[in-house]
Each structure stands twice: as structure tokens, then as C-alpha cells.
Design an enzyme around this catalytic site. Structure first.
Site, PDB file in Angstrom:
ATOM      1  N   LYS A  99      21.312  29.945  27.328  1.00 38.30           N
ATOM      2  CA  LYS A  99      20.701  30.533  28.521  1.00 38.30           C
ATOM      3  C   LYS A  99      21.793  31.088  29.438  1.00 38.30           C
ATOM      4  O   LYS A  99      22.809  30.420  29.679  1.00 38.30           O
ATOM      5  CB  LYS A  99      19.875  29.456  29.240  1.00 38.30           C
ATOM      6  CG  LYS A  99      19.005  29.999  30.376  1.00 38.30           C
ATOM      7  CD  LYS A  99      18.112  28.888  30.944  1.00 38.30           C
ATOM      8  CE  LYS A  99      17.199  29.382  32.055  1.00 38.30           C
ATOM      9  NZ  LYS A  99      16.374  28.300  32.639  1.00 38.30           N
ATOM     10  N   SER A 131      11.220  24.643  33.097  1.00 36.85           N
ATOM     11  CA  SER A 131      11.707  25.847  32.404  1.00 36.85           C
ATOM     12  C   SER A 131      12.242  25.652  30.993  1.00 36.85           C
ATOM     13  O   SER A 131      12.578  26.617  30.314  1.00 36.85           O
ATOM     14  CB  SER A 131      12.782  26.525  33.238  1.00 36.85           C
ATOM     15  OG  SER A 131      12.169  27.178  34.322  1.00 36.85           O
ATOM     16  N   SER A 145      11.523  29.519  33.171  1.00 36.85           N
ATOM     17  CA  SER A 145      12.444  30.616  33.213  1.00 36.85           C
ATOM     18  C   SER A 145      13.219  30.870  31.922  1.00 36.85           C
ATOM     19  O   SER A 145      13.737  31.959  31.713  1.00 36.85           O
ATOM     20  CB  SER A 145      13.443  30.396  34.349  1.00 36.85           C
ATOM     21  OG  SER A 145      14.193  29.209  34.116  1.00 36.85           O
TER      22      SER A 145
HETATM   23  N1  GLN Z   1       8.660  27.768  37.234  1.00 30.70           N
HETATM   24  C1  GLN Z   1       9.358  26.901  38.134  1.00 30.70           C
HETATM   25  C2  GLN Z   1       9.953  27.716  39.255  1.00 30.70           C
HETATM   26  O1  GLN Z   1       9.691  28.852  39.295  1.00 30.70           O
HETATM   27  C3  GLN Z   1      10.408  26.127  37.387  1.00 30.70           C
HETATM   28  C4  GLN Z   1      11.636  26.874  37.126  1.00 30.70           C
HETATM   29  C5  GLN Z   1      12.669  26.100  36.389  1.00 30.70           C
HETATM   30  O2  GLN Z   1      12.409  25.041  35.828  1.00 30.70           O
HETATM   31  N2  GLN Z   1      13.870  26.638  36.409  1.00 30.70           N
HETATM   32  O3  GLN Z   1      10.666  27.240  40.072  1.00 30.70           O
END
Ligand code: GLN
Length: 506
Positions: free
Chosen positions: A86, A185, A161
């Protein structure tokens, strides 16, 4: 032709199989790397899992593994296995953007601890994967570099994400990937792509060199196509790091052993709690159907199943959307146009403040700005106690709900996410709808415990993957692997093949 068949076999192998084949000399690490680079070349224009492919770096890492083997040196359990990283972990000499324009062109001068550990393990890093900007999102649509397609249906989101990492696995571009899980994410992309994703206990995988979103929640972790592969990767990246002040100084748990034990299908003595609050309105029927079937499978393997209530979980989402933006508003202050990446308006006539403002205006996308504004507001004097302070109290209540539950059961289970992959664009203009994707995953981030998403079939109404979430206490990540491997083995036996063999839309 035989070469082609060979390459298509290579990319379909698990990480464990690939490592064994390299160690046995059946295939070279360079051949394995090349097969995956060719696959990326063939399909990534459609999938867009990668922001940067490091062909030279990957081949030279693979050559080093082959040389080590030729010299008779012992190879680690993942030596020569390719991985998609990532783009939120720093990589020395390789661009790192966190999915943001503000870091376009930035080349880090150092490796994250996680990157370093992967390299030391002989893992071959193929490149950097697409993500929502600064990991804010559930669909990868917030990437400044365009969305990623879900390999099951390219018109749908791969989750977020870390959608790039999950899509790379499901498209057979890499057998292993790394994600970060601040609110889901790793697990939510795993669920919607039919892959395995694990959020380790907070503090057990180093955050040094992980570009910070919400420091008290961010946690790097493994993504793979099988539970055993996730365990192998998890063991390689975990462990104390003096460079991370929140790193826990404790031995790495025997995760691979737990996965192998689980794969024998024996769950006798394991107590499972079904979280009552996760289900009902807003949950897709086919998701609930597969979830209930998974619970029956657990029972069939010898587990005892009870229903439990965690009443504070209903407040997890609002608490998260105060705490995460608050921390983000502080963390993202470092992008001031002076230190990294983009700089706008520096023409000799403007002050540093003006250049900072112009750069942040141009460099951050709408979701990032929304969160900086929200976080700054929640932390401002006069509002701090009402918002941030209350959210921290909810966090304590959630931790207590977990503690109470884990006094009675070994693991909790729920669907990973309320629906299967939704169409690209469907929730892009509706932040609240987007935030709901993490309803079931966020409590574990707030409490810091460990959790996994493991594929549990396709929803009958749309034939898209469903994830089963398994939640364990902090420092008991091994339970995830035991239970996850048991479910995986039972489902593979029932279908006669792994879920991903049904192969996506490529
Ligand atoms: N979808 C969540 C957010 O937008 C989690 C994001 C994540 O785990 N990086 O914050």
C-alpha cells in the site's frame, strides 16, 4: 504456449506454495517475479491496483534470493514471494504518495520498518498500490490518481482505503499485499474482493514510516488469498520496534501454527459470540444469509455459539468520525509545502503562509479537506469536551463491551461489511452512506483489538463476495487464524475449490 501455461500457474499459487517451489529449486524467484510483472502488464490497465510498479527493484530483489539459494544459504519462509505494498508506507528511493497529489513526486529517503522487514525476509516488493487519499475512504474513489476496479466486476469498488492491495490479490497480480486498517481499510476491501485481511492488535506492527492518518487507530497488517498466507506475512511484519513509541514489546504469537491447527477443522472448545447489534436493517439479505451459514459451519466444527450484546457499538461510528478527523487534522499539518512534494505559488512574491495555503488548497482532495475541517472544529476550545471528549468516553465504553464479551467467549463474529461491493460512483457524493461501510469494523480500531475478514461465499442476489469478520481480544491474534483457517477449509471442502478459483472478471 507452455511458458504461458506455466506463468498462469505461477500467479495462481499461494505464497506458501511459491516459497516452497523456490526453496526446492522448481522455479526461480526471478521467474516468479517476472510472471507477476507480466500479469500486472496484462491486466492493470483495467484494474488500476498499482500507482507505481517497481520492475527493477522487484527483479533485483528476486535475483538476490536466487543468489542466496545458489550459495546454499537458508531462505526464510517467504523468500522470493512477490508482494503489493500500500502506497502509505515509505519505500527508500521509490515514490510514495498516500494517494494524494500533495505527495506527488516525493521519493522517501528511508524505508518504513515494515518495508525493511519485508526486504529482510526476501519478499519481492512489486510496487505501490492505489488507495483513498491518506487512507480516508471505503472505496478507493478518493484516490487523487483515479479509482481501482474490483476484479469480480470492474464497474464496482474494491473497497477502501486499501482497494489497490485487495484488487491486486483478487486479480492475481500478487499473492501477498499489505494494507492499513484505521477503521476497516484492510478488512472491508478483503470482504468485497473475496480475499483475507487482518487488522493486528494495535501496537504489534510498527507504524514507523507509515504516513499517519489517525495515529491511535492506524495499524498495518497482512492481506492474502488464504489464511495461511496471511499468517506467514503477519509473522514477518510483526514484532517490537524501538522506532515506534506505541510498539508493544512482546513476542510474536505463533500465527502460522494456529492457521495450520485451524485447517484441521477442529474447533472443539472454542466459544463464539455473535454480536447482536450487527445485522437487521441496512444489511443486504445475501450477506446475512452467508453470515448465518458461517455460524452454522462454526457450530458444525465443534464451536459453541452464543448471542451477545455490545450496546455501545451503536455509537462507534460517530465516535470514530470525531476521533479520526481530530487526529488527522493534526497529523496533516505537516504537509505545509516546505518539506515534501507539491509546492504551489512559490514565485518570489508570496509569503510562506500564502504558499502553504495555495499548496494545501491544490494538493488535498475534498474528503481530506472535509476531515481537516471537522477535526479542527471538534478540537477547538469550547467544543473539545462536547465532541472529542465525548468520543473518547464512547471509546472507553466500547472497550468495556469487548472486555465483558471476551470474559464469556473466545472470539466474536459478524459480517465484515453490511453489503457487497457497490457500483463505482454510487456513494461518492454521499459521505454518510460511504461511512456506513465500516459499521462493523470500527469498534475493533477504537478498542485496539485484533480482527480478520475471511471469505464466506457469494451473496446469491449478485454473486459477489461476502466476508465473515472474526474478532479476538488484543494480543490474541492467533485465535483469528485458528477460526479463520477452519472456516476457510470447511468452505473449500464444501465447494471443492477456493472461492477465488471462481475467478473474477478478467
Ligand atoms: N473508511 C474509514 C475512513 O474513511 C476507514 C479508513 C481506514 O481504515 N483507513 O476513515
Amino acid at each position: 504456449m507452455t511458458d504461458l501455461i506455466h506463468a498462469s500457474e505461477i500467479i495462481r499459487r499461494t505464497a506458501a506454495e511459491t516459497a516452497a517451489a523456490i526453496a526446492a529449486g522448481e522455479v526461480s524467484a526471478v521467474e516468479v517475479a517476472q510472471a507477476h510483472l507480466d500479469r500486472i502488464g496484462a491486466v492493470d490497465e483495467k484494474v488500476h491496483a498499482f500507482l507505481h510498479v517497481d520492475t527493477e527493484g522487484a527483479l533485483s530483489a528476486a535475483r538476490a534470493v536466487d543468489a542466496k539459494r545458489a550459495a546454499g544459504e537458508e531462505l526464510g519462509p517467504l523468500a522470493g514471494v512477490p508482494l503489493a505494498l500500500k502506497d502509505v508506507f515509505t519505500t527508500k528511493g521509490v515514490p510514495t504518495t498516500a494517494g494524494s497529489k500533495i505527495l506527488e513526486g516525493w521519493v522517501p529517503p528511508y524505508d518504513a520498518t515494515l518495508t525493511r522487514r519485508l526486504k529482510d525476509a526476501g519478499v519481492v516488493i512489486l510496487g505501490k498500490t492505489n488507495m483513498d487519499e491518506f487512507a480516508m475512504g471505503s472505496s478507493t474513489e478518493n484516490s487523487a490518481y483515479g479509482p481501482t476496479g474490483n476484479p469480480w466486476d470492474l464497474s464496482r469498488i474494491p473497497g477502501g482505503s486499501g482497494g489497490g492491495s485487495a484488487a491486486a490479490l483478487a486479480a492475481y497480480e500478487a499473492p501477498l499485499a499489505i494494507g492499513t486498517d484505521t477503521g476497516g481499510s484492510i478488512r472491508q476491501p478483503g470482504a468485497v474482493t473475496g480475499t483475507v485481511g487482518v487488522k493486528p492488535t494495535y501496537g504489534t506492527v510498527s507504524r514507523y514510516g507509515l504516513i499517519a492518518f489517525s495515529s491511535s487507530l492506524d495499524q498495518g497488517g497482512p492481506c492474502a488469498r488464504t489464511v495461511l498466507d496471511a499468517a506467514l506475512l503477519h509473522e514477518a511484519i510483526a514484532g517490537h520496534d524501538p522506532l515506534d513509541s506505541t510498539s508493544i514489546d512482546a513476542p510474536v504469537l505463533p500465527l502460522v501454527e494456529a492457521a495450520r491447527h485451524g485447517a484441521t477443522g477442529d474447533l472443539s472448545g472454542v466459544r463464539v459470540g455473535v454480536v447482536k447489534e450487527f445485522g437487521g436493517e441496512g444489511y443486504q439479505a445475501g450477506v446475512m444469509q452467508r453470515f448465518h451459514e458461517s455460524v452454522e459451519i462454526l457450530r458444525g466444527l465443534g464451536a459453541t455459539v452464543v448471542e451477545l450484546s455490545c450496546p455501545s457499538f451503536s455509537y462507534a461510528l460517530p465516535a470514530y468520525y470525531l476521533i479520526a478527523p481530530s487526529e488527522a487534522s493534526s497529523n496533516l499539518a505537516r504537509f505545509d509545502a516546505m518539506r515534501y512534494g507539491l509546492r504551489v505559488g512559490d514565485d518570489g512574491t508570496r509569503s510562506a503562509e500564502e504558499v502553504t495555503a495555495l499548496t494545501r488548497e491544490a494538493g488535498f482532495g475534498p474528503e481530506v479537506k472535509r476531515r481537516i475541517i471537522l477535526g479542527t472544529y471538534a478540537l477547538s476550545s469550547g467544543y473539545y469536551d462536547a465532541y472529542y471528549g465525548s468520543a473518547q468516553k464512547v471509546r472507553t465504553l466500547i472497550t468495556q463491551d469487548f472486555a465483558r464479551s471476551f470474559a464469556d467467549v473466545d472470539v466474536l463474529v459478524s459480517p465484515t461489511t453490511p453489503t457487497t461491493a457497490f457500483p463505482i460512483g454510487e456513494r461518492a457524493d454521499d459521505p454518510m452512506a460511504m461511512y456506513l461501510a465500516d459499521l462493523c469494523t470500527i469498534p475493533s480500531n477504537l478498542a485496539g483489538n485484533s480482527a480478520m475478514s475471511v471469505p464466506c461465499g457469494l451473496a446469491p442476489e449478485d454473486n459477489l463476495p461476502v466476508g465473515l469478520q472474526i474478532i479476538a481480544p488484543a494480543m490474541a491474534d492467533d485465535r483469528l487464524y485458528r477460526v479463520g483457517a477452519a472456516v476457510e477449509a470447511a468452505l473449500n471442502n464444501q465447494w471443492g475449490h477456493p472461492l477465488l478459483e471462481e475467478a473474477p472478471a478478467l
